[in-house]
Motif scaffolding. Structure first.
Motif, PDB file in Angstrom:
ATOM      1  N   LEU A  90      -4.673 -18.989  -5.872  1.00 10.11           N
ATOM      2  CA  LEU A  90      -4.854 -17.932  -4.880  1.00 10.11           C
ATOM      3  C   LEU A  90      -4.163 -18.287  -3.569  1.00 10.11           C
ATOM      4  O   LEU A  90      -3.490 -17.453  -2.957  1.00 10.11           O
ATOM      5  N   VAL A  91      -4.328 -19.545  -3.149  1.00  6.81           N
ATOM      6  CA  VAL A  91      -3.707 -19.974  -1.890  1.00  6.81           C
ATOM      7  C   VAL A  91      -2.182 -20.014  -2.026  1.00  6.81           C
ATOM      8  O   VAL A  91      -1.451 -19.613  -1.106  1.00  6.81           O
ATOM      9  N   GLN A  92      -1.672 -20.487  -3.176  1.00  3.36           N
ATOM     10  CA  GLN A  92      -0.222 -20.516  -3.385  1.00  3.36           C
ATOM     11  C   GLN A  92       0.387 -19.119  -3.368  1.00  3.36           C
ATOM     12  O   GLN A  92       1.474 -18.903  -2.826  1.00  3.36           O
ATOM     13  N   GLN A  93      -0.307 -18.166  -3.954  1.00  2.00           N
ATOM     14  CA  GLN A  93       0.222 -16.815  -4.061  1.00  2.00           C
ATOM     15  C   GLN A  93       0.056 -15.999  -2.786  1.00  2.00           C
ATOM     16  O   GLN A  93       0.917 -15.178  -2.460  1.00  2.00           O
ATOM     17  N   HIS A  94      -1.056 -16.219  -2.081  1.00  2.00           N
ATOM     18  CA  HIS A  94      -1.378 -15.320  -0.970  1.00  2.00           C
ATOM     19  C   HIS A  94      -1.633 -16.024   0.361  1.00  2.00           C
ATOM     20  O   HIS A  94      -1.862 -15.348   1.369  1.00  2.00           O
ATOM     21  N   MET A 142      -3.768 -19.139   2.765  1.00  2.00           N
ATOM     22  CA  MET A 142      -5.172 -19.500   3.005  1.00  2.00           C
ATOM     23  C   MET A 142      -6.032 -18.281   3.347  1.00  2.00           C
ATOM     24  O   MET A 142      -7.235 -18.266   3.099  1.00  2.00           O
ATOM     25  N   ARG A 143      -5.407 -17.259   3.898  1.00  2.00           N
ATOM     26  CA  ARG A 143      -6.136 -16.073   4.295  1.00  2.00           C
ATOM     27  C   ARG A 143      -6.912 -15.439   3.151  1.00  2.00           C
ATOM     28  O   ARG A 143      -7.956 -14.824   3.344  1.00  2.00           O
ATOM     29  N   VAL A 144      -6.385 -15.585   1.936  1.00  2.00           N
ATOM     30  CA  VAL A 144      -6.980 -14.910   0.796  1.00  2.00           C
ATOM     31  C   VAL A 144      -8.407 -15.388   0.525  1.00  2.00           C
ATOM     32  O   VAL A 144      -9.243 -14.636   0.007  1.00  2.00           O
ATOM     33  N   LEU A 145      -8.708 -16.637   0.868  1.00  2.00           N
ATOM     34  CA  LEU A 145     -10.042 -17.175   0.606  1.00  2.00           C
ATOM     35  C   LEU A 145     -11.116 -16.507   1.463  1.00  2.00           C
ATOM     36  O   LEU A 145     -12.308 -16.609   1.166  1.00  2.00           O
ATOM     37  N   TYR A 146     -10.686 -15.813   2.525  1.00  2.00           N
ATOM     38  CA  TYR A 146     -11.635 -15.113   3.390  1.00  2.00           C
ATOM     39  C   TYR A 146     -11.578 -13.605   3.189  1.00  2.00           C
ATOM     40  O   TYR A 146     -11.969 -12.838   4.064  1.00  2.00           O
ATOM     41  N   THR A 147     -11.132 -13.193   2.006  1.00  2.00           N
ATOM     42  CA  THR A 147     -11.216 -11.782   1.635  1.00  2.00           C
ATOM     43  C   THR A 147     -12.689 -11.367   1.571  1.00  2.00           C
ATOM     44  O   THR A 147     -13.500 -12.043   0.945  1.00  2.00           O
ATOM     45  N   GLY A 148     -13.031 -10.278   2.236  1.00  2.00           N
ATOM     46  CA  GLY A 148     -14.419  -9.821   2.268  1.00  2.00           C
ATOM     47  C   GLY A 148     -15.299 -10.587   3.231  1.00  2.00           C
ATOM     48  O   GLY A 148     -16.532 -10.544   3.119  1.00  2.00           O
ATOM     49  N   ARG A 150      -1.186  -6.671  -1.888  1.00  2.00           N
ATOM     50  CA  ARG A 150      -0.893  -5.630  -0.894  1.00  2.00           C
ATOM     51  C   ARG A 150      -1.827  -5.742   0.308  1.00  2.00           C
ATOM     52  O   ARG A 150      -1.415  -5.569   1.447  1.00  2.00           O
ATOM     53  N   ARG A 151      -3.100  -6.036   0.036  1.00  2.00           N
ATOM     54  CA  ARG A 151      -4.076  -6.124   1.119  1.00  2.00           C
ATOM     55  C   ARG A 151      -3.760  -7.295   2.044  1.00  2.00           C
ATOM     56  O   ARG A 151      -3.822  -7.168   3.269  1.00  2.00           O
ATOM     57  N   ILE A 152      -3.434  -8.441   1.459  1.00  2.00           N
ATOM     58  CA  ILE A 152      -3.129  -9.617   2.264  1.00  2.00           C
ATOM     59  C   ILE A 152      -1.868  -9.388   3.096  1.00  2.00           C
ATOM     60  O   ILE A 152      -1.780  -9.793   4.262  1.00  2.00           O
ATOM     61  N   GLU A 153      -0.875  -8.707   2.502  1.00  2.00           N
ATOM     62  CA  GLU A 153       0.396  -8.466   3.197  1.00  2.00           C
ATOM     63  C   GLU A 153       0.333  -7.271   4.141  1.00  2.00           C
ATOM     64  O   GLU A 153       1.296  -6.994   4.855  1.00  2.00           O
ATOM     65  N   GLN A 176     -13.643  -8.597  -3.354  1.00  2.00           N
ATOM     66  CA  GLN A 176     -13.128  -9.888  -3.804  1.00  2.00           C
ATOM     67  C   GLN A 176     -12.624  -9.850  -5.238  1.00  2.00           C
ATOM     68  O   GLN A 176     -11.815 -10.692  -5.630  1.00  2.00           O
ATOM     69  N   GLY A 177     -13.084  -8.885  -6.037  1.00  2.00           N
ATOM     70  CA  GLY A 177     -12.654  -8.803  -7.420  1.00  2.00           C
ATOM     71  C   GLY A 177     -11.570  -7.775  -7.679  1.00  2.00           C
ATOM     72  O   GLY A 177     -11.328  -7.425  -8.835  1.00  2.00           O
ATOM     73  N   MET A 178     -10.915  -7.292  -6.642  1.00  2.00           N
ATOM     74  CA  MET A 178      -9.862  -6.288  -6.822  1.00  2.00           C
ATOM     75  C   MET A 178      -8.697  -6.863  -7.630  1.00  2.00           C
ATOM     76  O   MET A 178      -8.493  -8.085  -7.668  1.00  2.00           O
ATOM     77  N   PRO A 179      -7.924  -6.018  -8.323  1.00  2.00           N
ATOM     78  CA  PRO A 179      -6.761  -6.499  -9.090  1.00  2.00           C
ATOM     79  C   PRO A 179      -5.797  -7.295  -8.228  1.00  2.00           C
ATOM     80  O   PRO A 179      -5.694  -7.076  -7.015  1.00  2.00           O
ATOM     81  N   SER A 180      -5.100  -8.228  -8.861  1.00  2.00           N
ATOM     82  CA  SER A 180      -4.203  -9.130  -8.126  1.00  2.00           C
ATOM     83  C   SER A 180      -3.133  -8.372  -7.345  1.00  2.00           C
ATOM     84  O   SER A 180      -2.781  -8.760  -6.220  1.00  2.00           O
TER      85      SER A 180
END
Length: 360
Positions: A200-204, A206-212, A298-301, A289-293
């Protein structure tokens, strides 16, 4: 003074001495009863855990909380897996808790109920240590405030303050846990929780870990304020009723059993109530947190999401209500409440037991 007067005065002095001796004896007996009552109350409070003496220090609370975290997580994780699967289901595919459980067992085996447990086991040991340690501190602080000292809302406020800190720590672990629990549905992507977090961190980033994060903090505040506040009141009420009913001739073993039952019952009640009232927030958090990859990227970007895809907690709530009404916010509530009864009852029992065993 004649003999009659002397006899009269002698009788009066004798009666006065008798009354004085009787009063002294009565006062002594009353003092003994007060001492025995105070000793009984102290021993009863220690046995029930209602008011430990001396109060647990933060370090003892942290250690006892870690032990409680292990016990609660191992017992409750299968229920949490069923809950997450039910929450992530589309409205058209939604099934009951028993059907969901049997499907997991038939298709994936018994070990699937513990898939992804490494992340919550680690997080809940840390979180329970910090939560109980923070609660010891916030309890001391709130009791020192004139507006809260002795108030019935004091433990609720102390618990809510813990929730603010808990949300910061729990969000990354919750994100990893949810992704792992939903991983088996469409083919396995992650081998374990550590790899899940790493990918998750490689793809998106560190921000991704704080989704939601926002909705999770609110969920923690609501949950922990009810969790600790209701537990304190229920434990006190149940402990006092059991001690009053057994104060006449109950044995020490029976008294300890009643105290242990009061702690477990208060923990089960507080956990089930806190989960039920905070459950809609948990459903929203799981959907985010369980949304499709692809949607997650898109959300992170910051790119626009499809009309049906989740974006914010408010939008998720609106979509859930539009698709299935209020029942969408309580999908998976039955296994969660059952889990809360088992986990919270055992967790508080383990916590109080550890406090008695650990050196002061």
């Amino acid at each position: 003074m004649n003999k009659t007067e002397k006899s009269y005065h002698s009788v009066r002095e004798s009666s006065s001495a008798t009354r004085s001796a009787r009063d002294t004896q009565r006062r002594g007996a009353q003092a003994d009863r007060l001492k025995m009552s105070a000793r009984s109350e102290r021993s009863g409070g220690e046995a029930s855990g209602a008011e430990p003496a001396p109060p647990p220090s933060a370090s003892r609370s942290v250690a006892a909380g870690a032990f409680a975290g292990v016990v609660g997580t191992v017992l409750g994780f299968p229920f949490d897996t069923v809950k997450a699967r039910m929450q992530a289901m589309e409205a058209s595919n939604r099934t009951g808790a028993l059907k969901c459980t049997s499907d997991i067992l038939r298709r994936e085996g018994a070990l699937a109920f513990y898939r992804g447990m490494a992340s919550p086991l680690t997080s809940l040991v840390i979180l329970n240590s910090l939560n109980f340690g923070f609660y010891a501190k916030t309890t001391q602080w709130t009791k020192s405030q004139a507006a809260l000292a002795g108030s019935s809302v004091q433990p609720f406020v102390a618990g809510g303050m813990v929730g603010v800190c808990a949300g910061v720590i729990s969000t990354p672990f919750e994100m990893t846990k949810v992704r792992m629990q939903l991983d088996n549905q469409h083919g396995r992507v992650y081998k374990n929780s550590i790899e899940c977090a790493r990918q998750l961190v490689q793809q998106h980033g560190m921000r991704v870990l704080y989704t939601g994060y926002a909705v999770n903090v609110i969920r923690e505040v609501v949950f922990l304020s009810i969790y600790f506040g209701l537990y304190e009141h229920a434990k006190r009420a149940l402990s006092s009723s059991s001690s009053s009913s057994s104060s006449s001739s109950a044995s020490c073993a029976a008294s300890s059993l009643s105290a242990a039952a009061a702690i477990a019952a208060a923990g089960a009640l507080s956990g089930a109530t806190a989960w039920f009232l905070s459950f809609p927030l948990d459903c929203i958090k799981t959907r985010i947190q369980g949304m499709p990859s692809a949607d997650l990227a898109r959300r992170i970007e910051g790119r626009p999401l499809p009309r049906t895809g989740p974006y914010s907690a408010v939008r998720v709530a609106r979509l859930m209500f539009a698709s299935h009404g209020l029942s969408a916010f309580y999908s998976g509530v039955i296994p969660s409440v059952l889990r809360a009864c088992i986990v919270s009852g055992s967790r508080f029992s383990a916590y109080e037991l550890a406090l008695r065993v650990l050196p002061t």
